[in-house]
Design a protein around this motif. Structure first.
Motif, PDB file in Angstrom:
ATOM      1  N   ARG A 162       7.330   4.682  -0.301  1.00 44.66           N
ATOM      2  CA  ARG A 162       7.303   5.178  -1.665  1.00 44.66           C
ATOM      3  C   ARG A 162       6.114   6.120  -1.848  1.00 44.66           C
ATOM      4  N   PHE A 163       6.244   6.984  -2.887  1.00 44.08           N
ATOM      5  CA  PHE A 163       5.256   8.028  -3.129  1.00 44.08           C
ATOM      6  C   PHE A 163       4.838   8.029  -4.595  1.00 44.08           C
ATOM      7  N   LYS A 164       3.622   8.478  -4.824  1.00 44.88           N
ATOM      8  CA  LYS A 164       3.091   8.694  -6.164  1.00 44.88           C
ATOM      9  C   LYS A 164       2.340  10.018  -6.120  1.00 44.88           C
ATOM     10  N   ILE A 165       2.482  10.827  -7.168  1.00 46.49           N
ATOM     11  CA  ILE A 165       1.850  12.149  -7.186  1.00 46.49           C
ATOM     12  C   ILE A 165       1.022  12.299  -8.450  1.00 46.49           C
ATOM     13  N   THR A 166      -0.150  12.901  -8.290  1.00 49.69           N
ATOM     14  CA  THR A 166      -1.016  13.237  -9.407  1.00 49.69           C
ATOM     15  C   THR A 166      -1.237  14.738  -9.388  1.00 49.69           C
ATOM     16  N   ALA A 167      -1.022  15.392 -10.510  1.00 49.42           N
ATOM     17  CA  ALA A 167      -1.254  16.837 -10.626  1.00 49.42           C
ATOM     18  C   ALA A 167      -2.279  17.081 -11.713  1.00 49.42           C
ATOM     19  N   TYR A 168      -3.291  17.865 -11.396  1.00 47.43           N
ATOM     20  CA  TYR A 168      -4.328  18.259 -12.345  1.00 47.43           C
ATOM     21  C   TYR A 168      -4.256  19.764 -12.543  1.00 47.43           C
ATOM     22  N   ILE A 169      -4.181  20.205 -13.781  1.00 41.26           N
ATOM     23  CA  ILE A 169      -4.259  21.632 -14.087  1.00 41.26           C
ATOM     24  C   ILE A 169      -5.668  21.858 -14.601  1.00 41.26           C
ATOM     25  N   LEU A 170      -6.397  22.717 -13.907  1.00 46.00           N
ATOM     26  CA  LEU A 170      -7.834  22.836 -14.111  1.00 46.00           C
ATOM     27  C   LEU A 170      -8.257  24.060 -14.906  1.00 46.00           C
TER      28      LEU A 170
END
Length: 173
Positions: free
Chosen positions: A109-117
Protein backbone atom coordinates in the motif's frame (compact mmCIF):
# COMPACT_ATOMS: atom_id res chain seq x y z
CA UNK A 1 -38.77 4.18 61.77
CA UNK A 2 -40.07 7.76 62.04
CA UNK A 3 -36.51 9.08 61.76
CA UNK A 4 -36.05 7.28 58.46
CA UNK A 5 -39.24 8.83 57.20
CA UNK A 6 -38.11 12.29 58.28
CA UNK A 7 -34.80 11.79 56.44
CA UNK A 8 -36.57 10.82 53.24
CA UNK A 9 -38.83 13.83 53.50
CA UNK A 10 -35.96 16.20 54.09
CA UNK A 11 -34.02 14.57 51.25
CA UNK A 12 -36.91 15.19 48.86
CA UNK A 13 -37.37 18.78 49.96
CA UNK A 14 -33.60 19.36 49.60
CA UNK A 15 -33.66 17.95 46.08
CA UNK A 16 -36.69 20.08 45.22
CA UNK A 17 -34.96 23.18 46.57
CA UNK A 18 -31.86 22.44 44.49
CA UNK A 19 -33.94 21.90 41.34
CA UNK A 20 -35.75 25.17 41.95
CA UNK A 21 -32.43 26.98 42.32
CA UNK A 22 -31.12 25.82 38.89
CA UNK A 23 -33.27 28.22 36.79
CA UNK A 24 -32.42 31.09 39.12
CA UNK A 25 -28.69 30.39 38.74
CA UNK A 26 -28.99 30.09 34.95
CA UNK A 27 -30.77 33.44 34.81
CA UNK A 28 -28.07 35.00 36.97
CA UNK A 29 -25.27 33.64 34.75
CA UNK A 30 -27.06 34.78 31.59
CA UNK A 31 -27.49 38.31 32.90
CA UNK A 32 -23.86 38.42 34.01
CA UNK A 33 -22.68 37.28 30.58
CA UNK A 34 -24.79 39.92 28.82
CA UNK A 35 -23.52 42.85 30.86
CA UNK A 36 -20.25 44.56 29.97
CA UNK A 37 -20.63 44.15 26.21
CA UNK A 38 -17.58 46.24 25.34
CA UNK A 39 -15.22 44.08 27.34
CA UNK A 40 -16.53 40.89 25.75
CA UNK A 41 -16.19 42.24 22.21
CA UNK A 42 -12.64 43.41 22.98
CA UNK A 43 -11.73 39.93 24.15
CA UNK A 44 -13.18 38.18 21.11
CA UNK A 45 -11.92 40.59 18.46
CA UNK A 46 -9.35 38.87 16.23
CA UNK A 47 -5.88 40.34 16.42
CA UNK A 48 -4.14 38.11 13.91
CA UNK A 49 -2.32 40.08 11.21
CA UNK A 50 -2.67 37.13 8.81
CA UNK A 51 -6.42 37.66 8.58
CA UNK A 52 -5.90 40.71 6.39
CA UNK A 53 -3.70 38.85 3.90
CA UNK A 54 -5.00 36.97 0.88
CA UNK A 55 -4.31 33.30 1.61
CA UNK A 56 -6.44 31.82 -1.16
CA UNK A 57 -5.32 29.42 -3.86
CA UNK A 58 -5.86 31.82 -6.73
CA UNK A 59 -3.80 32.22 -9.83
CA UNK A 60 -0.08 31.93 -10.33
CA UNK A 61 1.03 35.38 -9.24
CA UNK A 62 4.71 36.21 -9.24
CA UNK A 63 4.29 38.14 -6.01
CA UNK A 64 4.75 36.08 -2.87
CA UNK A 65 1.92 37.48 -0.78
CA UNK A 66 0.79 34.08 0.55
CA UNK A 67 -1.37 31.26 -0.69
CA UNK A 68 -0.50 28.65 -3.26
CA UNK A 69 -0.66 28.27 -7.01
CA UNK A 70 -4.20 27.30 -8.01
CA UNK A 71 -3.03 25.29 -11.03
CA UNK A 72 -0.62 23.22 -8.94
CA UNK A 73 -3.30 22.71 -6.31
CA UNK A 74 -5.88 21.57 -8.85
CA UNK A 75 -3.28 19.48 -10.67
CA UNK A 76 -2.38 17.70 -7.44
CA UNK A 77 -6.05 17.05 -6.66
CA UNK A 78 -6.72 15.75 -10.18
CA UNK A 79 -3.61 13.57 -10.28
CA UNK A 80 -4.15 12.03 -6.84
CA UNK A 81 -7.93 11.71 -7.10
CA UNK A 82 -7.70 7.93 -7.53
CA UNK A 83 -6.52 7.69 -3.90
CA UNK A 84 -8.66 8.50 -0.85
CA UNK A 85 -7.87 12.00 0.43
CA UNK A 86 -7.23 12.06 4.18
CA UNK A 87 -6.54 15.79 4.54
CA UNK A 88 -6.42 18.75 2.19
CA UNK A 89 -5.64 22.41 2.88
CA UNK A 90 -5.83 24.74 -0.12
CA UNK A 91 -4.63 27.73 1.87
CA UNK A 92 -1.55 25.98 3.21
CA UNK A 93 -1.00 23.94 0.06
CA UNK A 94 -1.00 20.57 1.80
CA UNK A 95 -2.55 17.37 0.44
CA UNK A 96 -2.35 14.02 2.26
CA UNK A 97 -3.83 10.81 0.96
CA UNK A 98 -4.88 7.85 2.99
CA UNK A 99 -3.34 4.43 2.42
CA UNK A 100 -4.14 3.05 -1.01
CA UNK A 101 -3.67 -0.51 -2.23
CA UNK A 102 -3.47 -0.79 -6.04
CA UNK A 103 -5.83 -3.45 -7.43
CA UNK A 104 -2.96 -5.43 -8.96
CA UNK A 105 -0.69 -5.27 -5.91
CA UNK A 106 -1.75 -7.38 -2.95
CA UNK A 107 0.10 -6.90 0.31
CA UNK A 108 1.40 -3.46 -0.68
CA UNK A 109 0.00 0.00 0.00
CA UNK A 110 0.99 3.61 -0.64
CA UNK A 111 0.41 7.03 0.90
CA UNK A 112 1.33 10.32 -0.79
CA UNK A 113 1.90 13.79 0.61
CA UNK A 114 2.05 16.80 -1.71
CA UNK A 115 3.19 20.25 -0.59
CA UNK A 116 2.71 23.32 -2.77
CA UNK A 117 5.34 25.78 -1.66
CA UNK A 118 4.85 28.81 -3.89
CA UNK A 119 2.31 30.86 -5.83
CA UNK A 120 4.31 30.50 -9.03
CA UNK A 121 3.85 27.60 -11.41
CA UNK A 122 7.36 26.16 -11.18
CA UNK A 123 8.76 22.70 -10.65
CA UNK A 124 10.44 23.69 -7.40
CA UNK A 125 7.10 24.93 -6.01
CA UNK A 126 5.98 21.33 -5.49
CA UNK A 127 7.30 18.66 -3.15
CA UNK A 128 5.91 15.13 -3.23
CA UNK A 129 6.66 12.38 -0.72
CA UNK A 130 5.65 8.76 -1.26
CA UNK A 131 5.36 6.23 1.55
CA UNK A 132 5.14 2.50 0.95
CA UNK A 133 4.31 -0.40 3.23
CA UNK A 134 4.43 -4.13 2.60
CA UNK A 135 2.38 -6.70 4.51
CA UNK A 136 4.79 -9.29 5.92
CA UNK A 137 4.15 -11.80 8.69
CA UNK A 138 0.85 -10.15 9.64
CA UNK A 139 2.34 -6.66 10.05
CA UNK A 140 2.57 -3.63 7.75
CA UNK A 141 6.27 -2.79 7.39
CA UNK A 142 7.67 0.48 6.05
CA UNK A 143 9.59 -0.09 2.83
CA UNK A 144 11.18 2.51 0.55
CA UNK A 145 9.22 3.15 -2.66
CA UNK A 146 10.79 2.96 -6.10
CA UNK A 147 13.39 5.68 -6.55
CA UNK A 148 11.54 7.42 -9.38
CA UNK A 149 8.01 7.20 -7.94
CA UNK A 150 7.95 10.65 -6.29
CA UNK A 151 9.49 12.33 -9.34
CA UNK A 152 7.03 10.57 -11.69
CA UNK A 153 4.06 11.78 -9.63
CA UNK A 154 5.58 15.28 -9.47
CA UNK A 155 5.92 15.27 -13.26
CA UNK A 156 2.29 14.22 -13.69
CA UNK A 157 1.06 16.94 -11.31
CA UNK A 158 3.13 19.58 -13.12
CA UNK A 159 1.87 18.40 -16.53
CA UNK A 160 -1.74 18.58 -15.32
CA UNK A 161 -1.14 22.07 -13.83
CA UNK A 162 0.33 23.30 -17.12
CA UNK A 163 -2.62 21.80 -19.00
CA UNK A 164 -5.06 23.63 -16.72
CA UNK A 165 -3.15 26.87 -17.23
CA UNK A 166 -3.20 26.41 -21.01
CA UNK A 167 -6.96 25.75 -20.88
CA UNK A 168 -7.26 29.08 -19.06
CA UNK A 169 -5.51 30.96 -21.87
CA UNK A 170 -2.09 30.88 -20.14
CA UNK A 171 -3.37 33.39 -17.61
CA UNK A 172 -2.10 33.31 -14.07
CA UNK A 173 -5.41 34.37 -12.55
Amino acid sequence: MPTTRVCRTSSRSGRTARLAAVPALLTLFTLTACSGGDKASDLTAPRNHLLSEDRGATGGDDQLTGGVNAYLWRGALDTLSFMPIASADAVGGFLLTDWYTPPAAHGERFKITAYILDRRLRSDALRVSVFRQVYQDGVWTDTPPAANMASDITTKILARARELRADNGNRDN
